[in-house]
Design a protein around this motif. Sequence first.
Motif, mmCIF file in Angstrom:
data_model
loop_
_atom_site.group_PDB
_atom_site.id
_atom_site.type_symbol
_atom_site.label_atom_id
_atom_site.label_comp_id
_atom_site.label_asym_id
_atom_site.label_seq_id
_atom_site.Cartn_x
_atom_site.Cartn_y
_atom_site.Cartn_z
ATOM 1 N N ALA A 1 0.829 -1.210 0.000
ATOM 2 C CA ALA A 1 0.000 0.000 0.000
ATOM 3 C C ALA A 1 0.862 1.259 0.000
ATOM 4 C CB ALA A 1 -0.923 -0.008 1.214
ATOM 5 N N ARG A 2 1.947 1.237 0.755
ATOM 6 C CA ARG A 2 2.799 2.422 0.881
ATOM 7 C C ARG A 2 3.543 2.736 -0.406
ATOM 8 N NH1 ARG A 2 7.965 3.641 1.827
ATOM 9 N NH2 ARG A 2 8.595 1.453 1.939
ATOM 10 N N THR A 3 4.039 1.696 -1.078
ATOM 11 C CA THR A 3 4.893 1.902 -2.250
ATOM 12 C C THR A 3 4.143 1.884 -3.572
ATOM 13 O OG1 THR A 3 5.370 -0.464 -2.447
ATOM 14 C CG2 THR A 3 6.830 0.845 -1.034
ATOM 15 N N GLY A 4 2.960 1.254 -3.579
ATOM 16 C CA GLY A 4 2.246 1.093 -4.842
ATOM 17 C C GLY A 4 2.818 -0.002 -5.714
ATOM 18 N N LYS A 5 3.781 -0.742 -5.179
ATOM 19 C CA LYS A 5 4.367 -1.838 -5.944
ATOM 20 C C LYS A 5 3.463 -3.063 -5.866
ATOM 21 C CE LYS A 5 9.127 -0.331 -5.086
ATOM 22 N NZ LYS A 5 10.421 -0.657 -4.437
ATOM 23 N N SER A 6 3.657 -3.967 -6.811
ATOM 24 C CA SER A 6 2.874 -5.200 -6.800
ATOM 25 C C SER A 6 3.352 -6.112 -5.684
ATOM 26 C CB SER A 6 3.013 -5.928 -8.142
ATOM 27 O OG SER A 6 4.327 -6.445 -8.293
ATOM 28 N N GLN A 7 2.499 -7.086 -5.341
ATOM 29 C CA GLN A 7 2.878 -8.072 -4.331
ATOM 30 C C GLN A 7 4.139 -8.819 -4.743
ATOM 31 O OE1 GLN A 7 0.960 -8.875 -1.260
ATOM 32 N NE2 GLN A 7 3.037 -9.568 -0.934
ATOM 33 N N GLU A 8 4.236 -9.149 -6.026
ATOM 34 C CA GLU A 8 5.393 -9.888 -6.525
ATOM 35 C C GLU A 8 6.679 -9.057 -6.408
ATOM 36 O OE1 GLU A 8 1.760 -11.656 -8.003
ATOM 37 O OE2 GLU A 8 2.493 -9.594 -8.045
ATOM 38 N N GLU A 9 6.577 -7.752 -6.688
ATOM 39 C CA GLU A 9 7.756 -6.889 -6.588
ATOM 40 C C GLU A 9 8.228 -6.757 -5.143
ATOM 41 O OE1 GLU A 9 7.334 -3.643 -10.181
ATOM 42 O OE2 GLU A 9 5.891 -3.523 -8.530
ATOM 43 N N VAL A 10 7.285 -6.539 -4.241
ATOM 44 C CA VAL A 10 7.633 -6.426 -2.823
ATOM 45 C C VAL A 10 8.232 -7.735 -2.320
ATOM 46 C CG1 VAL A 10 6.667 -6.158 -0.497
ATOM 47 C CG2 VAL A 10 5.959 -4.609 -2.337
ATOM 48 N N ALA A 11 7.653 -8.854 -2.763
ATOM 49 C CA ALA A 11 8.162 -10.158 -2.342
ATOM 50 C C ALA A 11 9.586 -10.383 -2.846
ATOM 51 C CB ALA A 11 7.244 -11.268 -2.841
ATOM 52 N N ALA A 12 9.846 -9.996 -4.099
ATOM 53 C CA ALA A 12 11.190 -10.164 -4.653
ATOM 54 C C ALA A 12 12.204 -9.314 -3.883
ATOM 55 C CB ALA A 12 11.197 -9.784 -6.132
ATOM 56 N N GLU A 13 11.818 -8.101 -3.513
ATOM 57 C CA GLU A 13 12.704 -7.243 -2.728
ATOM 58 C C GLU A 13 12.965 -7.852 -1.342
ATOM 59 O OE1 GLU A 13 10.849 -3.433 -2.698
ATOM 60 O OE2 GLU A 13 11.356 -2.984 -4.788
#
Length: 264
Positions: free
Chosen positions: A201-213
Amino acid sequence: MKIDLKGKTALVTASTGGIGFAIAKGLAESGAAVVINGRSEGSVAKAREKLAALVPGATLHGAAADLASDAGVDALLKQLPAIDILINNAGIYGPSDFFETDDATWERYWQTNVMSGIRLSRALTPAMAKQSWGRVVFISSESARNIPADMVHYGVTKTAQLSLSRGLAKRLAGTGVTVNAVLPGPTLSDGFADMTKDEVARTGKSQEEVAAEFVMAHRPSSIIQRAATVEEVANMVVYVSSVQASATSGAALRVDGGVVDDIV
């Protein structure tokens, strides 16, 4: 390879969502009748309805029970048909500093993550051995071998599952019943989504992107450099539950994306 589990009945514990639901779906798609388990009648009914829509014609049963106690396991056993495939997926996790983790927390994790599988395996494998065929799978974790410093209590229970699965496989040697452990790594499960929803929610990134990070920050040894999907984990479980996997027993099978840095 065509995996055909027609005529087999599988129990997947904690299968109303996440990895458990994906396993239930994979087994149902392969022809097995599946018992869906969760802690409440409502969650079980909802998951059963969802799975019926995804796999039309599947034979599905529901059995609500909280497996964190012997009474809960007994309640589940009373609801079951004959079981050929047991997937011990029930488990809890969460960070807690070792010095702040009290006995009650250790006991809760032990009862849920370890004793539930012990009790169900003890109750269900004799009938499997009598019919000379059965499958038992413990859903462990890469944390069994790569103990997280912030979840020592969790890692200990996952390591225990490896000893349990190996020992039970040896106890059932020659019976036609195989026992294995599957070790997922970081996975895009419901629990992982809950843990990272604020970051999404904070970054606007996808779940997959946040998970990869997250993977690259906390599991930098990952070879696939991303989180696995629940379906990728389920694929391994469905295979090891199959007739084709008859020569695989007593194994710890990693679906961790290469996080554990060794060659065995």
